[in-house]
Design a protein around this motif. Sequence first.
Motif, PDB file in Angstrom:
ATOM      1  N   ASP A 190      26.573  64.780  -0.682  1.00 23.18           N
ATOM      2  CA  ASP A 190      26.021  65.572   0.499  1.00 23.18           C
ATOM      3  C   ASP A 190      26.328  65.267   1.766  1.00 23.18           C
ATOM      4  OD1 ASP A 190      25.012  67.111  -1.722  1.00 23.18           O
ATOM      5  OD2 ASP A 190      23.050  66.603  -1.544  1.00 23.18           O
ATOM      6  N   ALA A 191      26.447  64.066   2.019  1.00 22.93           N
ATOM      7  CA  ALA A 191      26.659  63.603   3.371  1.00 22.93           C
ATOM      8  C   ALA A 191      28.093  63.346   3.641  1.00 22.93           C
ATOM      9  CB  ALA A 191      25.723  62.328   3.582  1.00 22.93           C
ATOM     10  N   ALA A 192      28.956  63.396   2.689  1.00 22.61           N
ATOM     11  CA  ALA A 192      30.340  62.804   2.876  1.00 22.61           C
ATOM     12  C   ALA A 192      30.959  64.047   3.718  1.00 22.61           C
ATOM     13  CB  ALA A 192      31.043  62.626   1.428  1.00 22.61           C
ATOM     14  N   ALA A 193      31.767  63.733   4.798  1.00 20.43           N
ATOM     15  CA  ALA A 193      32.473  64.608   5.600  1.00 20.43           C
ATOM     16  C   ALA A 193      33.331  63.557   6.444  1.00 20.43           C
ATOM     17  CB  ALA A 193      31.410  65.309   6.507  1.00 20.43           C
ATOM     18  N   PRO A 194      34.503  64.211   7.201  1.00 19.06           N
ATOM     19  CA  PRO A 194      35.291  63.598   7.843  1.00 19.06           C
ATOM     20  C   PRO A 194      34.659  62.768   8.754  1.00 19.06           C
ATOM     21  CG  PRO A 194      36.372  65.635   7.364  1.00 19.06           C
ATOM     22  CD  PRO A 194      35.095  65.608   6.683  1.00 19.06           C
ATOM     23  N   ALA A 240      38.619  60.631   5.880  1.00 15.94           N
ATOM     24  CA  ALA A 240      39.461  61.588   6.606  1.00 15.94           C
ATOM     25  C   ALA A 240      40.057  62.631   5.438  1.00 15.94           C
ATOM     26  CB  ALA A 240      40.698  60.905   6.957  1.00 15.94           C
ATOM     27  N   ILE A 241      40.276  63.959   6.118  1.00 21.20           N
ATOM     28  CA  ILE A 241      40.882  64.831   5.076  1.00 21.20           C
ATOM     29  C   ILE A 241      41.829  64.292   4.377  1.00 21.20           C
ATOM     30  CG2 ILE A 241      41.991  67.020   5.062  1.00 21.20           C
ATOM     31  CD1 ILE A 241      39.172  67.604   5.936  1.00 21.20           C
ATOM     32  N   GLY A 242      41.810  64.497   3.018  1.00 19.83           N
ATOM     33  CA  GLY A 242      42.753  64.049   2.021  1.00 19.83           C
ATOM     34  C   GLY A 242      42.402  62.765   1.164  1.00 19.83           C
ATOM     35  N   ASP A 243      41.412  62.159   1.535  1.00 20.12           N
ATOM     36  CA  ASP A 243      40.780  61.129   0.976  1.00 20.12           C
ATOM     37  C   ASP A 243      40.317  61.330  -0.372  1.00 20.12           C
ATOM     38  OD1 ASP A 243      41.558  59.450   3.118  1.00 20.12           O
ATOM     39  OD2 ASP A 243      39.349  59.092   3.833  1.00 20.12           O
ATOM     40  N   VAL A 244      40.539  60.488  -1.141  1.00 16.61           N
ATOM     41  CA  VAL A 244      39.562  60.312  -2.432  1.00 16.61           C
ATOM     42  C   VAL A 244      38.256  59.362  -2.008  1.00 16.61           C
ATOM     43  CG1 VAL A 244      39.368  59.665  -4.900  1.00 16.61           C
ATOM     44  CG2 VAL A 244      41.457  60.472  -4.115  1.00 16.61           C
ATOM     45  N   LEU A 245      37.240  59.735  -2.320  1.00 15.36           N
ATOM     46  CA  LEU A 245      36.022  58.840  -2.371  1.00 15.36           C
ATOM     47  C   LEU A 245      35.642  58.427  -3.699  1.00 15.36           C
ATOM     48  CD1 LEU A 245      33.635  57.864  -0.582  1.00 15.36           C
ATOM     49  CD2 LEU A 245      32.436  60.211  -0.944  1.00 15.36           C
ATOM     50  N   ARG A 246      35.558  57.164  -3.694  1.00 19.70           N
ATOM     51  CA  ARG A 246      35.114  56.578  -5.044  1.00 19.70           C
ATOM     52  C   ARG A 246      33.875  56.006  -4.793  1.00 19.70           C
ATOM     53  NH1 ARG A 246      36.044  52.055  -8.083  1.00 19.70           N
ATOM     54  NH2 ARG A 246      37.215  51.228  -6.532  1.00 19.70           N
ATOM     55  N   ILE A 247      32.910  56.349  -5.775  1.00 23.68           N
ATOM     56  CA  ILE A 247      31.574  55.619  -5.569  1.00 23.68           C
ATOM     57  C   ILE A 247      31.335  55.175  -7.077  1.00 23.68           C
ATOM     58  CG2 ILE A 247      29.320  55.864  -5.225  1.00 23.68           C
ATOM     59  CD1 ILE A 247      29.644  58.449  -3.620  1.00 23.68           C
ATOM     60  N   ASP A 248      31.197  53.789  -7.251  1.00 26.74           N
ATOM     61  CA  ASP A 248      31.210  53.078  -8.387  1.00 26.74           C
ATOM     62  C   ASP A 248      30.050  52.170  -8.317  1.00 26.74           C
ATOM     63  OD1 ASP A 248      31.538  51.889 -10.787  1.00 26.74           O
ATOM     64  OD2 ASP A 248      33.337  50.793 -10.270  1.00 26.74           O
ATOM     65  N   LEU A 249      28.927  52.090  -8.839  1.00 25.43           N
ATOM     66  CA  LEU A 249      27.558  51.917  -8.818  1.00 25.43           C
ATOM     67  C   LEU A 249      26.963  50.847 -10.007  1.00 25.43           C
ATOM     68  CD1 LEU A 249      25.493  54.738  -7.385  1.00 25.43           C
ATOM     69  CD2 LEU A 249      27.048  52.878  -6.101  1.00 25.43           C
ATOM     70  N   GLY A 250      26.434  49.657  -9.647  1.00 22.78           N
ATOM     71  CA  GLY A 250      25.632  48.994 -10.529  1.00 22.78           C
ATOM     72  C   GLY A 250      24.439  48.745  -9.835  1.00 22.78           C
ATOM     73  N   ALA A 264      35.135  62.007  -5.497  1.00 25.75           N
ATOM     74  CA  ALA A 264      35.166  63.299  -4.810  1.00 25.75           C
ATOM     75  C   ALA A 264      36.330  63.275  -3.972  1.00 25.75           C
ATOM     76  CB  ALA A 264      33.845  63.598  -4.037  1.00 25.75           C
ATOM     77  N   PHE A 265      36.748  64.522  -3.284  1.00 29.55           N
ATOM     78  CA  PHE A 265      37.704  64.725  -2.487  1.00 29.55           C
ATOM     79  C   PHE A 265      37.279  65.160  -0.967  1.00 29.55           C
ATOM     80  CE2 PHE A 265      39.297  65.207  -6.756  1.00 29.55           C
ATOM     81  CZ  PHE A 265      40.137  64.255  -6.889  1.00 29.55           C
ATOM     82  N   ILE A 266      37.871  64.523   0.113  1.00 33.43           N
ATOM     83  CA  ILE A 266      37.311  64.969   1.215  1.00 33.43           C
ATOM     84  C   ILE A 266      38.440  66.202   1.619  1.00 33.43           C
ATOM     85  CG2 ILE A 266      37.189  64.538   3.664  1.00 33.43           C
ATOM     86  CD1 ILE A 266      35.279  63.146   1.197  1.00 33.43           C
ATOM     87  N   GLY A 267      38.039  67.256   1.772  1.00 37.94           N
ATOM     88  CA  GLY A 267      39.007  68.621   1.756  1.00 37.94           C
ATOM     89  C   GLY A 267      39.564  68.735   0.524  1.00 37.94           C
ATOM     90  N   THR A 388      34.593  68.683  -3.934  1.00 36.15           N
ATOM     91  CA  THR A 388      35.000  68.486  -2.751  1.00 36.15           C
ATOM     92  C   THR A 388      33.894  68.399  -1.674  1.00 36.15           C
ATOM     93  OG1 THR A 388      35.205  70.971  -2.171  1.00 36.15           O
ATOM     94  CG2 THR A 388      37.091  69.880  -3.249  1.00 36.15           C
ATOM     95  N   CYS A 389      34.273  67.443  -0.625  1.00 38.79           N
ATOM     96  CA  CYS A 389      33.188  67.422   0.457  1.00 38.79           C
ATOM     97  C   CYS A 389      33.702  67.649   1.685  1.00 38.79           C
ATOM     98  CB  CYS A 389      32.626  65.817   0.401  1.00 38.79           C
ATOM     99  SG  CYS A 389      32.095  65.381  -1.347  1.00 38.79           S
ATOM    100  N   GLY A 390      32.962  67.839   2.628  1.00 42.31           N
ATOM    101  CA  GLY A 390      33.327  68.050   4.059  1.00 42.31           C
ATOM    102  C   GLY A 390      33.274  69.474   4.223  1.00 42.31           C
ATOM    103  N   GLY A 391      32.637  70.148   3.751  1.00 40.79           N
ATOM    104  CA  GLY A 391      32.620  71.815   3.885  1.00 40.79           C
ATOM    105  C   GLY A 391      33.671  72.649   3.153  1.00 40.79           C
ATOM    106  N   VAL A 392      34.178  71.929   2.111  1.00 38.84           N
ATOM    107  CA  VAL A 392      35.013  72.660   1.458  1.00 38.84           C
ATOM    108  C   VAL A 392      34.401  73.147   0.024  1.00 38.84           C
ATOM    109  CG1 VAL A 392      37.597  72.957   0.504  1.00 38.84           C
ATOM    110  CG2 VAL A 392      37.234  71.838   2.420  1.00 38.84           C
TER     111      VAL A 392
END
Length: 398
Positions: A190-194, A240-250, A264-267, A388-392
Amino acid sequence: MTTLSDMNEVWGNSDLALARRARVFSDPTAPDAILCFDPANVAYLSGYASMSSDMNPAYRIGVLATADSARLIVSAGDGPAALECICDPSMLFRYGEFHVVTAGQNRLGAARPAVADFGAAVRDALDSWDPGRQRRIGIEGETSDLVDGRSCFDARPLLRRSRLVKLPHEIAIIRYCLSLMQRGIEAALDAAAPGVNERDLAALVSAEITRGGGVPRSIAVTSGPRAANVDAFASGRRLAIGDVLRIDLGATFRGYWGDMARSAFIGLPSSEQEQCFAAISAGVEAERQVIRAGITASEVFAAAIAATRDAGLPQFARHHVGHGLGLNITEAPLLALGDHTVLQSGMVLCIETPLYRETWGGMMTEDVVVVTENGNTPLTDLSRDLRTCGGVPCSSIA
């Protein structure tokens, strides 16, 4: 939504340890007692997950367990926390020197004094249980200089069999741990954005886990080219726009691990990113379709690799596509080519087909399921769709 108060109504650690010991000692090969030094097996048989073990891999801890008791062997400094779990001071055997002011004879003051070293504490525990040296002991390994010539055998196969299949209360704890991780991922996405940096997102994840009583353990929030770093701490890199965001948790709750991931994807994603995400998603879906009691771990591996390749990544390669989960983040079985373990109802498995490309990035979806006779039941229910994140909005993707 399950809350921490709900989980407090579930058995405590000592009650669950008693149920686990009942499973172990009901095995026809079980000895009279088992002496363990591995922190995960100590937790399994006693209910005590030690922070001292977490902080120091060289820390020595042990348990001498029978069907109805667990003599816990810890350092003097670890004594108060251990007693909080096992409650009975007569079951506590301490070693070394650490000064804690005791409060009368109802808690630590009622425990036997600490001895000089770990070996002496182990021998005291053995002598208090079997002074005549007549009983048979299982240990982690074929021999140990700490048993002083007592009759012993390697208990590792017995412990492995017992830990493969989870009790319902164990599954409930893992499910709750995963629910905290899912809340953390949702907060981060929800918070991820450029312009937002990885550490800020990792902080949001950790806060949700901690708020629910869990312990953040491996919080890998990586973006752009850094998403190819398999296990990496979050950095100050800004999305930044075009990034893949990877969240891998333990994370852990009451000593049990959760392990899951989302991307997720930024843009808007590129066509290549969409194709790669679709392929790894097909691999995980193939695992969900084939996992059931009676299939082998290696058959699950074969199905996942074939589906990922057929869906658009013909060169896709992995050493495994998942693993067991419990008091360790990676337990048997391993969903790999060489592991022919037959899956059983009640096994808890992580399933994954991650992709890592140096300088390009990485992406993954990792879920957790419980094996059933006719299939499997998911313990993770967070959306697996491309996000997608960042308003898209997702709806804008063709």
